[in-house]
Design a protein around this motif. Structure first.
Motif, PDB file in Angstrom:
ATOM      1  N   MET A   1       5.225   2.072 -13.898  1.00 31.11           N
ATOM      2  CA  MET A   1       4.618   0.759 -14.083  1.00 31.11           C
ATOM      3  C   MET A   1       5.391  -0.311 -13.314  1.00 31.11           C
ATOM      4  N   ALA A   2       6.713  -0.153 -13.232  1.00 27.10           N
ATOM      5  CA  ALA A   2       7.514  -1.091 -12.436  1.00 27.10           C
ATOM      6  C   ALA A   2       7.156  -0.979 -10.963  1.00 27.10           C
ATOM      7  N   LEU A   3       6.940   0.253 -10.480  1.00 30.28           N
ATOM      8  CA  LEU A   3       6.527   0.457  -9.094  1.00 30.28           C
ATOM      9  C   LEU A   3       5.144  -0.135  -8.835  1.00 30.28           C
ATOM     10  N   SER A   4       4.252   0.006  -9.812  1.00 29.54           N
ATOM     11  CA  SER A   4       2.909  -0.563  -9.678  1.00 29.54           C
ATOM     12  C   SER A   4       2.980  -2.086  -9.578  1.00 29.54           C
ATOM     13  N   GLY A   5       3.820  -2.702 -10.394  1.00 23.35           N
ATOM     14  CA  GLY A   5       3.981  -4.151 -10.327  1.00 23.35           C
ATOM     15  C   GLY A   5       4.607  -4.595  -9.018  1.00 23.35           C
ATOM     16  N   LEU A   6       5.576  -3.822  -8.531  1.00 21.88           N
ATOM     17  CA  LEU A   6       6.215  -4.147  -7.249  1.00 21.88           C
ATOM     18  C   LEU A   6       5.209  -4.030  -6.109  1.00 21.88           C
ATOM     19  N   SER A   7       4.361  -3.033  -6.213  1.00 21.69           N
ATOM     20  CA  SER A   7       3.306  -2.863  -5.211  1.00 21.69           C
ATOM     21  C   SER A   7       2.367  -4.065  -5.195  1.00 21.69           C
ATOM     22  N   GLU A   8       1.997  -4.542  -6.375  1.00 21.37           N
ATOM     23  CA  GLU A   8       1.127  -5.721  -6.454  1.00 21.37           C
ATOM     24  C   GLU A   8       1.814  -6.953  -5.876  1.00 21.37           C
ATOM     25  N   ALA A   9       3.109  -7.079  -6.126  1.00 21.76           N
ATOM     26  CA  ALA A   9       3.844  -8.247  -5.635  1.00 21.76           C
ATOM     27  C   ALA A   9       3.776  -8.339  -4.115  1.00 21.76           C
ATOM     28  N   PHE A  10       3.760  -7.198  -3.454  1.00 20.95           N
ATOM     29  CA  PHE A  10       3.654  -7.196  -1.992  1.00 20.95           C
ATOM     30  C   PHE A  10       2.200  -7.290  -1.538  1.00 20.95           C
ATOM     31  N   ALA A  11       1.366  -6.384  -2.028  1.00 23.53           N
ATOM     32  CA  ALA A  11       0.014  -6.257  -1.481  1.00 23.53           C
ATOM     33  C   ALA A  11      -0.910  -7.396  -1.897  1.00 23.53           C
TER      34      ALA A  11
ATOM     35  N   ILE B   1       0.832  -1.204   0.000  1.00 19.70           N
ATOM     36  CA  ILE B   1       0.000   0.000   0.000  1.00 19.70           C
ATOM     37  C   ILE B   1       0.865   1.251   0.000  1.00 19.70           C
ATOM     38  N   PHE B   2       1.975   1.232   0.758  1.00 16.87           N
ATOM     39  CA  PHE B   2       2.898   2.370   0.763  1.00 16.87           C
ATOM     40  C   PHE B   2       3.474   2.592  -0.636  1.00 16.87           C
ATOM     41  N   LEU B   3       3.820   1.509  -1.323  1.00 10.44           N
ATOM     42  CA  LEU B   3       4.362   1.637  -2.678  1.00 10.44           C
ATOM     43  C   LEU B   3       3.320   2.178  -3.649  1.00 10.44           C
ATOM     44  N   SER B   4       2.038   1.935  -3.367  1.00  6.11           N
ATOM     45  CA  SER B   4       0.996   2.483  -4.238  1.00  6.11           C
ATOM     46  C   SER B   4       0.967   4.009  -4.142  1.00  6.11           C
ATOM     47  N   VAL B   5       1.249   4.552  -2.950  1.00  3.34           N
ATOM     48  CA  VAL B   5       1.341   6.007  -2.798  1.00  3.34           C
ATOM     49  C   VAL B   5       2.507   6.544  -3.619  1.00  3.34           C
ATOM     50  N   ILE B   6       3.658   5.877  -3.502  1.00  2.00           N
ATOM     51  CA  ILE B   6       4.840   6.289  -4.274  1.00  2.00           C
ATOM     52  C   ILE B   6       4.562   6.198  -5.769  1.00  2.00           C
TER      53      ILE B   6
END
Length: 340
Positions: free
Chosen positions: A238-248, A200-205
């Motif tokens: 888009m890389a950050l969005s994918g990383l966010s999904e990998a965690f959340a 969720i934090f990465l989704s803000v970023i």
């Protein structure tokens, strides 16, 4: 290779026991709610040992300890009236009047999951918006590779989110997870809620980065023309969005599966997909409201202010992160009465 005689004998000694599921988990939930409502005026005893403790011998569910959360539901296990009769096998004579502590705790498991599920619904809005508008951003950006005439198809930029997940998972599993296990002494390295919180934090970023890139793209674009900014600048968001999904998303799916009672794991699997569907509807509603009230989401991005919209979603995700942290602090894992 052939098996030795001892291996064959060992294999023959293995026995499997099949347990046929009985009853409906929804019925059990309804019984707890009805019994708790009927006994709402009664006071809970000081010691949980005075409550009704019974678990069928063929139950598939692990035994759950008594917890103090949702104490109103614990009243369903009070043995105090003549109607709370118990049969010879130890089961309640009227399960709509008297429920076991095990049944009550299973219902509590479901109720405790719902606030976390709500945070997941809000979280996925950022993923939906990032993947929707990146295509329009790519259309109005320079998609050429160097001096070549070939242009990257706009819809292809969504692939970078998938590539991010694909690359990150083995790195996390093989390199980062062993280090985390060494420092935290936990099999999973970090807890499931911590994993979701990082996502969720990465989704803000992600939303903030998307807004910055869009501001730059729009600045370099003349009116009604394609921006001179390279579309490759869309890859980091888009890389950050994918990383966010990998965690959340992965953490959320695992969280539902582990924290639901064993006989409700099919329901747990549906939680994630119902949440994703709800996020899609909320995303459409949010987009419609913002478009009608502000005009930021014009078909021509150069005439709109998509960067402002990204900041709104980032603020929404920040509020969602604060809400999630409060829920995570309150939450107690299944079978543990102390650990948040």
């Amino acid at each position: 290779m052939g098996e030795t005689q001892s291996e064959v004998a060992t294999r023959k000694d293995i026995k499997y026991r099949g347990v046929v599921p009985e009853g409906s988990p929804f019925k059990s939930v309804a019984q707890v709610l009805v019994a708790a409502f009927k006994k709402r005026r009664l006071d809970l005893p000081q010691h949980s040992l005075s409550l009704f403790h019974h678990a069928p011998s063929n139950s598939l569910n692990s035994r759950l300890p008594f917890t103090n959360q949702f104490r109103c539901l614990s009243k369903a296990a009070i043995i105090r009236t003549a109607e709370d009769a118990i049969k010879e096998d130890g089961a309640a004579e009227n399960p709509w009047r008297l429920c076991s502590v095990q049944q009550v705790e299973e219902v509590k498991c479901l109720l405790k999951i719902l606030p976390i599920w709500g945070a997941g619904v809000i979280y996925y809005i950022s993923v939906v918006q990032a993947q929707n508008f990146v295509v329009f951003q790519a259309i109005q950006s320079d998609r050429r590779l160097g001096g070549a005439t070939f242009q990257i198809p706009p819809a292809s930029f969504i692939v970078f989110a998938m590539l991010s997940i694909t690359i990150w998972l083995p790195i996390y599993d093989r390199l980062i997870l062993p280090i985390l296990r060494k420092h935290t002494n936990k099999e999973d390295g970090i807890t499931l809620l911590q994993k979701m919180g990082i996502g969720i934090f990465l989704s803000v970023i992600t939303m903030v980065a998307s807004a910055i890139v869009e501001t730059r793209r729009r600045t370099l674009a003349a009116e009604n023309e394609v921006s001179s900014m390279s579309a490759l600048w869309l890859i980091p968001q888009m890389a950050l969005s994918g990383l966010s999904e990998a965690f959340a998303l992965i953490g959320e799916n695992e969280f539902f599966y582990r924290q639901c009672p064993e006989n409700m794991r099919s329901i747990a699997a549906s939680f994630l997909f119902v949440g994703l569907a709800g996020s899609s509807y909320l995303s459409s509603f949010l987009t419609s409201v913002v478009h009608r009230t502000t005009g930021w989401l014009a078909q021509d991005l150069n005439q709109g202010r998509l960067d402002y919209f990204y900041h709104v979603v980032a603020a929404l995700e920040m509020i969602n992160l604060i809400y999630f942290l409060a829920c995570a602090k309150w939450y107690k894992y299944k079978g543990n009465t102390n650990t948040p």
